[in-house]
Motif scaffolding. Sequence first.
Motif, PDB file in Angstrom:
ATOM      1  N   LYS A   5       0.835  -1.213   0.000  1.00 47.86           N
ATOM      2  CA  LYS A   5       0.000   0.000   0.000  1.00 47.86           C
ATOM      3  C   LYS A   5       0.862   1.251   0.000  1.00 47.86           C
ATOM      4  CE  LYS A   5      -3.293   2.511   2.963  1.00 47.86           C
ATOM      5  NZ  LYS A   5      -4.099   2.436   4.203  1.00 47.86           N
ATOM      6  N   TYR A   6       1.977   1.201   0.731  1.00 48.72           N
ATOM      7  CA  TYR A   6       2.823   2.382   0.866  1.00 48.72           C
ATOM      8  C   TYR A   6       3.919   2.449  -0.193  1.00 48.72           C
ATOM      9  CZ  TYR A   6       0.162   2.838   5.081  1.00 48.72           C
ATOM     10  OH  TYR A   6      -0.893   2.962   5.965  1.00 48.72           O
ATOM     11  N   HIS A   7       3.956   1.437  -1.054  1.00 48.19           N
ATOM     12  CA  HIS A   7       4.806   1.518  -2.246  1.00 48.19           C
ATOM     13  C   HIS A   7       4.038   2.205  -3.370  1.00 48.19           C
ATOM     14  CE1 HIS A   7       8.290  -1.056  -1.118  1.00 48.19           C
ATOM     15  NE2 HIS A   7       7.419  -1.548  -0.255  1.00 48.19           N
ATOM     16  N   ASN A   8       2.872   1.690  -3.671  1.00 47.15           N
ATOM     17  CA  ASN A   8       2.116   2.287  -4.781  1.00 47.15           C
ATOM     18  C   ASN A   8       0.607   2.226  -4.597  1.00 47.15           C
ATOM     19  OD1 ASN A   8       1.292  -0.371  -5.522  1.00 47.15           O
ATOM     20  ND2 ASN A   8       3.118  -0.622  -6.768  1.00 47.15           N
ATOM     21  N   GLY A   9       0.129   1.677  -3.476  1.00 50.02           N
ATOM     22  CA  GLY A   9      -1.309   1.545  -3.282  1.00 50.02           C
ATOM     23  C   GLY A   9      -2.036   2.868  -3.183  1.00 50.02           C
ATOM     24  N   ILE A  10      -1.469   3.813  -2.415  1.00 53.23           N
ATOM     25  CA  ILE A  10      -2.089   5.130  -2.298  1.00 53.23           C
ATOM     26  C   ILE A  10      -2.043   5.849  -3.639  1.00 53.23           C
ATOM     27  CG2 ILE A  10      -1.863   7.409  -1.225  1.00 53.23           C
ATOM     28  CD1 ILE A  10      -0.943   5.973   1.323  1.00 53.23           C
ATOM     29  N   LEU A  11      -0.927   5.699  -4.334  1.00 57.49           N
ATOM     30  CA  LEU A  11      -0.804   6.306  -5.661  1.00 57.49           C
ATOM     31  C   LEU A  11      -1.848   5.740  -6.614  1.00 57.49           C
ATOM     32  CD1 LEU A  11       0.585   7.954  -7.867  1.00 57.49           C
ATOM     33  CD2 LEU A  11       2.250   6.100  -8.096  1.00 57.49           C
ATOM     34  N   LEU A  12      -2.037   4.426  -6.578  1.00 60.49           N
ATOM     35  CA  LEU A  12      -3.038   3.801  -7.445  1.00 60.49           C
ATOM     36  C   LEU A  12      -4.419   4.369  -7.166  1.00 60.49           C
ATOM     37  CD1 LEU A  12      -3.709   1.620  -9.556  1.00 60.49           C
ATOM     38  CD2 LEU A  12      -4.015   0.026  -7.652  1.00 60.49           C
ATOM     39  N   GLY A  13      -4.755   4.505  -5.877  1.00 60.17           N
ATOM     40  CA  GLY A  13      -6.056   5.067  -5.521  1.00 60.17           C
ATOM     41  C   GLY A  13      -6.216   6.496  -6.003  1.00 60.17           C
ATOM     42  N   ALA A  14      -5.142   7.285  -5.877  1.00 64.52           N
ATOM     43  CA  ALA A  14      -5.191   8.676  -6.331  1.00 64.52           C
ATOM     44  C   ALA A  14      -5.388   8.762  -7.843  1.00 64.52           C
ATOM     45  CB  ALA A  14      -3.916   9.402  -5.915  1.00 64.52           C
TER      46      ALA A  14
END
Length: 230
Positions: free
Chosen positions: A91-100
Amino acid sequence: MYDIKKWKHIFKLDPAKLISDEELEAICLSNTDAIIIGGTDEVTEDNVFHLKRRLNQFSLPIALEISNVDSVMLGFDFYFVPTVLNSSDVKYHNGILLGALKSFGQIIDFDEVIFEGYVVLNPDSKVAKVTQANTNLTDEDIEAYALMINDMYKLPVMYIEYSGTYGEVEIVKAAANQLTDTQLFYGGGISDYNDAKQMASIADTIIVGDIIYKDIEKALKTVEIKESHK
């Protein structure tokens, strides 16, 4: 357009913490290069909006460091997107970015987006615990992360985050020695001018945060490092 490569000093304001109008004005008129709004927890659309509105009267660049999608809104000069490389949670690698990107991908101006390769190093910090970061890293680990960020991922920023405690100088030097194109941000435990001066001699940009809420005069003093780097 502002050039972040020229930034030597940034104040980071936590929207979940209280700051008076007088202190906020002093911060914004201090000759700092920019303000980042960001925090680990209790960052909401409401408190980000209200802090941003208070900052709008001042003429300096304001960035939002994205910790959750719910607090993202239009109107910032930059959006800093962290990827915590030593986190064990994807999540903190790219999960938040994916959601954004799913929510805002069609309206994002990518010239305003700055991707940060984060390495979190204080095991007792909230950010380390939330991101489940492996903080037991050697100089060789840090050098490898720096090469990953600079030469492989080619991210514009590497952010060494000690969050609440002053970092190990040799660790920061190990990262700096590997970076050729990536800008090195350092944040964590800068509590006075001497701390600021030491880290500013190694990192390209220092981030000053916690001391704002403990001793505003010491926080303001850290801006003077810009004079020694002209």
